[in-house]
Design a protein around this motif. Structure first.
Motif, PDB file in Angstrom:
ATOM      1  N   LEU A 142       0.809  -1.222   0.000  1.00 27.70           N
ATOM      2  CA  LEU A 142       0.000   0.000   0.000  1.00 27.70           C
ATOM      3  C   LEU A 142       0.839   1.267   0.000  1.00 27.70           C
ATOM      4  O   LEU A 142       0.472   2.266  -0.621  1.00 27.70           O
ATOM      5  CB  LEU A 142      -0.934   0.000   1.219  1.00 27.70           C
ATOM      6  N   GLU A 143       1.981   1.222   0.690  1.00 28.66           N
ATOM      7  CA  GLU A 143       2.814   2.433   0.783  1.00 28.66           C
ATOM      8  C   GLU A 143       3.453   2.800  -0.552  1.00 28.66           C
ATOM      9  O   GLU A 143       3.965   3.908  -0.718  1.00 28.66           O
ATOM     10  CB  GLU A 143       3.895   2.253   1.847  1.00 28.66           C
ATOM     11  N   HIS A 144       3.422   1.880  -1.523  1.00 24.18           N
ATOM     12  CA  HIS A 144       3.998   2.145  -2.845  1.00 24.18           C
ATOM     13  C   HIS A 144       2.961   2.668  -3.844  1.00 24.18           C
ATOM     14  O   HIS A 144       3.320   2.968  -4.987  1.00 24.18           O
ATOM     15  CB  HIS A 144       4.617   0.863  -3.412  1.00 24.18           C
ATOM     16  N   LEU A 145       1.709   2.767  -3.430  1.00 24.81           N
ATOM     17  CA  LEU A 145       0.627   3.137  -4.346  1.00 24.81           C
ATOM     18  C   LEU A 145       0.228   4.598  -4.185  1.00 24.81           C
ATOM     19  O   LEU A 145       0.179   5.112  -3.069  1.00 24.81           O
ATOM     20  CB  LEU A 145      -0.594   2.247  -4.110  1.00 24.81           C
ATOM     21  N   ASP A 146      -0.079   5.240  -5.292  1.00 25.88           N
ATOM     22  CA  ASP A 146      -0.569   6.623  -5.242  1.00 25.88           C
ATOM     23  C   ASP A 146      -1.910   6.707  -4.537  1.00 25.88           C
ATOM     24  O   ASP A 146      -2.184   7.655  -3.801  1.00 25.88           O
ATOM     25  CB  ASP A 146      -0.701   7.195  -6.657  1.00 25.88           C
ATOM     26  N   HIS A 147      -2.751   5.700  -4.780  1.00 27.20           N
ATOM     27  CA  HIS A 147      -4.096   5.694  -4.197  1.00 27.20           C
ATOM     28  C   HIS A 147      -4.366   4.318  -3.571  1.00 27.20           C
ATOM     29  O   HIS A 147      -5.023   3.468  -4.183  1.00 27.20           O
ATOM     30  CB  HIS A 147      -5.143   6.005  -5.265  1.00 27.20           C
ATOM     31  N   PRO A 148      -3.848   4.093  -2.367  1.00 24.47           N
ATOM     32  CA  PRO A 148      -4.051   2.785  -1.733  1.00 24.47           C
ATOM     33  C   PRO A 148      -5.517   2.454  -1.488  1.00 24.47           C
ATOM     34  O   PRO A 148      -5.882   1.280  -1.390  1.00 24.47           O
ATOM     35  CB  PRO A 148      -3.280   2.912  -0.413  1.00 24.47           C
ATOM     36  N   GLU A 149      -6.363   3.479  -1.403  1.00 24.75           N
ATOM     37  CA  GLU A 149      -7.800   3.229  -1.196  1.00 24.75           C
ATOM     38  C   GLU A 149      -8.385   2.397  -2.344  1.00 24.75           C
ATOM     39  O   GLU A 149      -9.264   1.559  -2.119  1.00 24.75           O
ATOM     40  CB  GLU A 149      -8.569   4.549  -1.068  1.00 24.75           C
ATOM     41  N   ALA A 150      -7.896   2.622  -3.563  1.00 22.36           N
ATOM     42  CA  ALA A 150      -8.396   1.869  -4.716  1.00 22.36           C
ATOM     43  C   ALA A 150      -8.067   0.384  -4.564  1.00 22.36           C
ATOM     44  O   ALA A 150      -8.895  -0.482  -4.862  1.00 22.36           O
ATOM     45  CB  ALA A 150      -7.790   2.422  -6.004  1.00 22.36           C
ATOM     46  N   LYS A 153     -10.349  -1.125  -1.837  1.00 17.08           N
ATOM     47  CA  LYS A 153     -11.717  -1.351  -2.334  1.00 17.08           C
ATOM     48  C   LYS A 153     -11.781  -2.607  -3.199  1.00 17.08           C
ATOM     49  O   LYS A 153     -12.763  -3.347  -3.157  1.00 17.08           O
ATOM     50  CB  LYS A 153     -12.189  -0.130  -3.114  1.00 17.08           C
ATOM     51  N   GLU A 154     -10.722  -2.841  -3.973  1.00 13.64           N
ATOM     52  CA  GLU A 154     -10.660  -4.044  -4.782  1.00 13.64           C
ATOM     53  C   GLU A 154     -10.549  -5.290  -3.897  1.00 13.64           C
ATOM     54  O   GLU A 154     -11.176  -6.313  -4.165  1.00 13.64           O
ATOM     55  CB  GLU A 154      -9.477  -3.973  -5.746  1.00 13.64           C
ATOM     56  N   ILE A 155      -9.733  -5.192  -2.850  1.00  6.22           N
ATOM     57  CA  ILE A 155      -9.618  -6.315  -1.913  1.00  6.22           C
ATOM     58  C   ILE A 155     -10.958  -6.596  -1.257  1.00  6.22           C
ATOM     59  O   ILE A 155     -11.375  -7.753  -1.118  1.00  6.22           O
ATOM     60  CB  ILE A 155      -8.540  -6.017  -0.853  1.00  6.22           C
ATOM     61  N   LEU A 220     -11.522   1.892   7.632  1.00  8.48           N
ATOM     62  CA  LEU A 220     -12.943   2.104   7.921  1.00  8.48           C
ATOM     63  C   LEU A 220     -13.664   2.720   6.720  1.00  8.48           C
ATOM     64  O   LEU A 220     -14.783   2.335   6.386  1.00  8.48           O
ATOM     65  CB  LEU A 220     -13.103   2.997   9.152  1.00  8.48           C
ATOM     66  N   SER A 221     -12.984   3.655   6.054  1.00  7.66           N
ATOM     67  CA  SER A 221     -13.606   4.342   4.922  1.00  7.66           C
ATOM     68  C   SER A 221     -13.773   3.433   3.708  1.00  7.66           C
ATOM     69  O   SER A 221     -14.563   3.739   2.807  1.00  7.66           O
ATOM     70  CB  SER A 221     -12.772   5.565   4.530  1.00  7.66           C
ATOM     71  N   THR A 222     -13.033   2.327   3.672  1.00  9.18           N
ATOM     72  CA  THR A 222     -13.141   1.400   2.541  1.00  9.18           C
ATOM     73  C   THR A 222     -13.918   0.133   2.907  1.00  9.18           C
ATOM     74  O   THR A 222     -13.866  -0.862   2.175  1.00  9.18           O
ATOM     75  CB  THR A 222     -11.741   1.023   2.030  1.00  9.18           C
ATOM     76  N   GLY A 223     -14.616   0.159   4.025  1.00  6.39           N
ATOM     77  CA  GLY A 223     -15.528  -0.931   4.361  1.00  6.39           C
ATOM     78  C   GLY A 223     -14.987  -2.011   5.257  1.00  6.39           C
ATOM     79  O   GLY A 223     -15.617  -3.071   5.403  1.00  6.39           O
ATOM     80  N   PHE A 224     -13.853  -1.779   5.878  1.00  4.08           N
ATOM     81  CA  PHE A 224     -13.262  -2.783   6.757  1.00  4.08           C
ATOM     82  C   PHE A 224     -13.379  -2.379   8.222  1.00  4.08           C
ATOM     83  O   PHE A 224     -13.530  -1.196   8.541  1.00  4.08           O
ATOM     84  CB  PHE A 224     -11.773  -2.974   6.442  1.00  4.08           C
TER      85      PHE A 224
END
Length: 276
Positions: A142-150, A153-155, A220-224
């Motif tokens: 996740l720390e390597h991604l521009d938008h880890p939220e995306a 959400k896929e996970i 929490l914002s991504t449903g976990f």
């Protein structure tokens, strides 16, 4: 694996890519003096052990007929370690690097791990159907991604109802790192020569590093919901830390004590989250 092509239609030269990466890794080993580096090895062990412990607990509770995905699996060494402990589930690994997947495929043949399948793909556009996996692992990605939220959400999309995600990532607000003068460490930049290879160091590619609190809010914002947090080592370590063997021995004892404290997660180089 079939023959692969670049976006421009030219064949992929995997040997050339492997040699270039090996050269960069060798230069980084020289620059960072990674050979014989025992302090970073300790922190890596704690991270792998955290994931392994939580993973084995989940598998023991859920049974054998499981589908497990490792997002950003790289060369898949951690995945094969998990498989060697519990080799009955159906494992999948996905990574954006064709080179890493090619290596993982060869290692799969050597280990005769017929229950493992590898796919080349992006972490924020996973090529899997909804509600397919029981457990998803995403370690140091996740720390390597521009938008880890995306990616999260896929996970969430591909996890079954009641599924579990195991996420490990660095901790931005590790208070211990505020006191580097204890070890008399001064980082010096170099302008030329082989030291320029430092730019290829994966630790310099951390573009989405967040604190434990910030990651909680992101999950929490991504449903976990966060059910367990396991801390890694106090410090990432490094060659210059190795010189202070007695002090590092003391940090091992302190690190063990922090494992027993709920607030110890904030005094850690990284953390592993168990998400439901």
């Amino acid at each position: 694996m079939g023959k692969k092509y670049e976006k421009d239609g030219s064949p992929v030269n995997l040997y050339g890519k492997w040699f270039d990466r090996s050269l960069r890794n060798a230069a980084n080993s020289v620059y960072n003096k990674w050979l014989g580096n025992y302090t970073t090895a300790y922190n890596t062990w704690k991270r792998i052990e955290s994931i392994s412990t939580l993973f084995n607990e989940e598998v023991n509770q859920r049974g054998d007929r499981l589908r497990i995905l490792d997002v950003g699996c790289g060369d898949a060494l951690p995945l094969f370690i998990l498989d060697s402990d519990i080799n009955t589930p159906e494992y999948y690994g996905i990574d954006v690097s064709l080179l890493d997947i090619a290596f993982a495929e060869r290692l799969k043949e050597l280990l005769k791990a017929d229950n493992v399948t590898f796919v080349v793909g992006d972490a924020d556009r996973l090529p899997f159907q909804d509600s397919l996996f029981d457990i998803v692992i995403c370690s140091e990605v996740l720390e390597h991604l521009d938008h880890p939220e995306a990616c999260l959400k896929e996970i969430r999309r591909i996890l079954k109802n009641g599924g579990t995600a195991l996420i490990s990532t660095p901790n931005e607000n590790n208070l211990i790192t505020k006191f580097p003068k204890i070890f008399k460490i001064a980082h010096k930049e170099s302008a030329g020569g082989i030291l320029k290879m430092k730019e290829h160091n994966s630790r310099d590619e951390h573009i989405s590093v967040r604190s434990v609190k910030a990651w909680r809010q992101t999950f929490l914002s991504t449903g976990f919901s966060v059910t367990v947090i396991k801390r890694h080592g106090i410090l990432y370590g490094g060659y210059k830390y190795n010189k202070h063997r007695l002090l590092f021995a003391v940090t091992i004892v302190v690190d063990w004590m922090l494992d027993c404290l709920s607030l110890g997660q904030y005094l850690s180089e990284g953390v592993t989250f168990k998400l439901e």
